[in-house]
Design an enzyme around this catalytic site. Structure first.
Site, PDB file in Angstrom:
ATOM      1  CE  LYS A 174      -2.027  -1.409   3.691  1.00 17.84           C
ATOM      2  NZ  LYS A 174      -2.893  -1.777   4.812  1.00 17.84           N
ATOM      3  CB  THR A 206      -7.027   7.606   7.009  1.00 17.42           C
ATOM      4  OG1 THR A 206      -6.139   8.063   8.042  1.00 17.42           O
ATOM      5  CG2 THR A 206      -7.061   8.646   5.890  1.00 17.42           C
ATOM      6  N   GLY A 208      -8.913   2.924  10.135  1.00 19.27           N
ATOM      7  CA  GLY A 208      -9.475   1.669   9.637  1.00 19.27           C
ATOM      8  C   GLY A 208      -9.310   1.433   8.144  1.00 19.27           C
ATOM      9  CB  THR A 209      -7.542   3.199   5.351  1.00 20.45           C
ATOM     10  OG1 THR A 209      -6.418   3.458   6.171  1.00 20.45           O
ATOM     11  CG2 THR A 209      -8.319   4.474   5.125  1.00 20.45           C
ATOM     12  N   GLY A 210      -6.717   0.391   6.483  1.00 23.85           N
ATOM     13  CA  GLY A 210      -6.004  -0.859   6.220  1.00 23.85           C
ATOM     14  C   GLY A 210      -6.910  -2.069   6.359  1.00 23.85           C
ATOM     15  CB  CYS A 211      -9.375  -2.992   9.009  1.00 26.88           C
ATOM     16  SG  CYS A 211      -8.342  -2.764  10.452  1.00 26.88           S
TER      17      CYS A 211
END
Length: 269
Positions: A174, A206, A208-211
């Site tokens: 990412k 942003t 929680g974007t990764g989850c």
């Protein structure tokens, strides 16, 4: 045909990350979501106020209950917190022969709180990387896993190759922590690189974007999509979720899990 996905991760009381983000994402992508909670966190948009890992037996029982009655078409792992949980989760994934496993190497919360204990990193590399059909590190996480500095796009590709050599089937690097106005996410499948470019959205919301991104990949894999198709949808999903921010909380606010459908509706009219 109902497709099912299982998330094995921590609970976020603020609803922006962890299993809450995963289940919302699965639901929006028409996949039935199930969960095995590894730890309960007390958190909100301002940070993590507490982390309470569940007993190993509780984690194992949740996984068993799902496996025997609702076998998942894809599985996602998020916050695994410590060595014992990592070893348990790896053992159960092998026991049930789950193949489409998306491993999100959750290490540090947006606010800087550690979500993976220092001594657990080696265990994570040893047990989880070889089980990862997809690994979705951001740049800081990839640096920790590969022990290298990542500054340029070339560095990212080098890191992706290293992770592939460590047993990961597909690496999605990412670009959110990179520099500049353009985000570049790359997918490496062991042979070639694919790139997605998007404009960086100027926002602090942003959480929680990764989850959410990893969960969208998981949902698409559960439906039998290819890795390229899965990342492509996940990329659009997260872009909409960050762009159409909800403006809630007084810190790093969560992303908008229903934005994708709104934006897809508009583009179809």
């Amino acid at each position: 045909m109902v497709y099912k996905a299982l998330t094995i991760a921590g609970s976020d009381s603020g609803g922006g990350a962890g299993i809450q983000a995963d289940l919302k994402t699965f639901h929006q992508l028409h996949v039935f979501g199930m969960s095995a909670i590894t730890a309960v966190t007390a958190q909100n948009t301002l940070g993590v106020q507490g982390v309470y890992p569940l007993p190993l037996e509780a984690i194992e029982k949740q996984m068993d209950s799902v496996a025997v009655d609702l076998p998942p078409d894809a599985v996602k792992t998020g916050m695994l917190f410590n060595e014992e949980i990592i070893e348990l989760v790896a053992r159960k994934i092998k026991q049930y022969g789950w193949v489409r496993v998306v491993v999100d190497p959750v290490m540090i919360a947006k606010g800087g709180a550690p979500l993976l204990k220092e001594e657990a990193i080696e265990a994570f590399k040893r047990h989880m990387l070889p089980l990862a059909y997809v690994l979705t590190p951001n740049i800081p996480e990839a640096e920790v896993l590969t022990n290298m500095r990542i500054e340029t796009l070339e560095d990212r590709k080098e890191a992706a190759k290293k992770l592939h050599d460590m047993g990961v089937r597909h690496v999605v690097m990412k670009g959110g922590h990179g520099e500049g106005n353009e985000l570049v996410d790359i997918l490496y499948d062991g042979e070639q690189f694919y790139e997605w470019k998007s404009k960086r959205i100027d926002t602090k919301h942003t959480h929680g974007t990764g989850c959410t991104f990893a969960a969208a990949i998981t949902a698409q894999l559960a439906k039998g999509k290819t890795i390229y198709e899965a990342v492509d949808v996940a990329k659009r999903f997260i872009h909409a979720a960050v762009e159409q921010t909800l403006q809630i909380g007084s810190g790093h606010g969560p992303t908008n899990h229903w934005a994708f459908h709104e934006s897809e509706k508009c583009s179809h009219h």
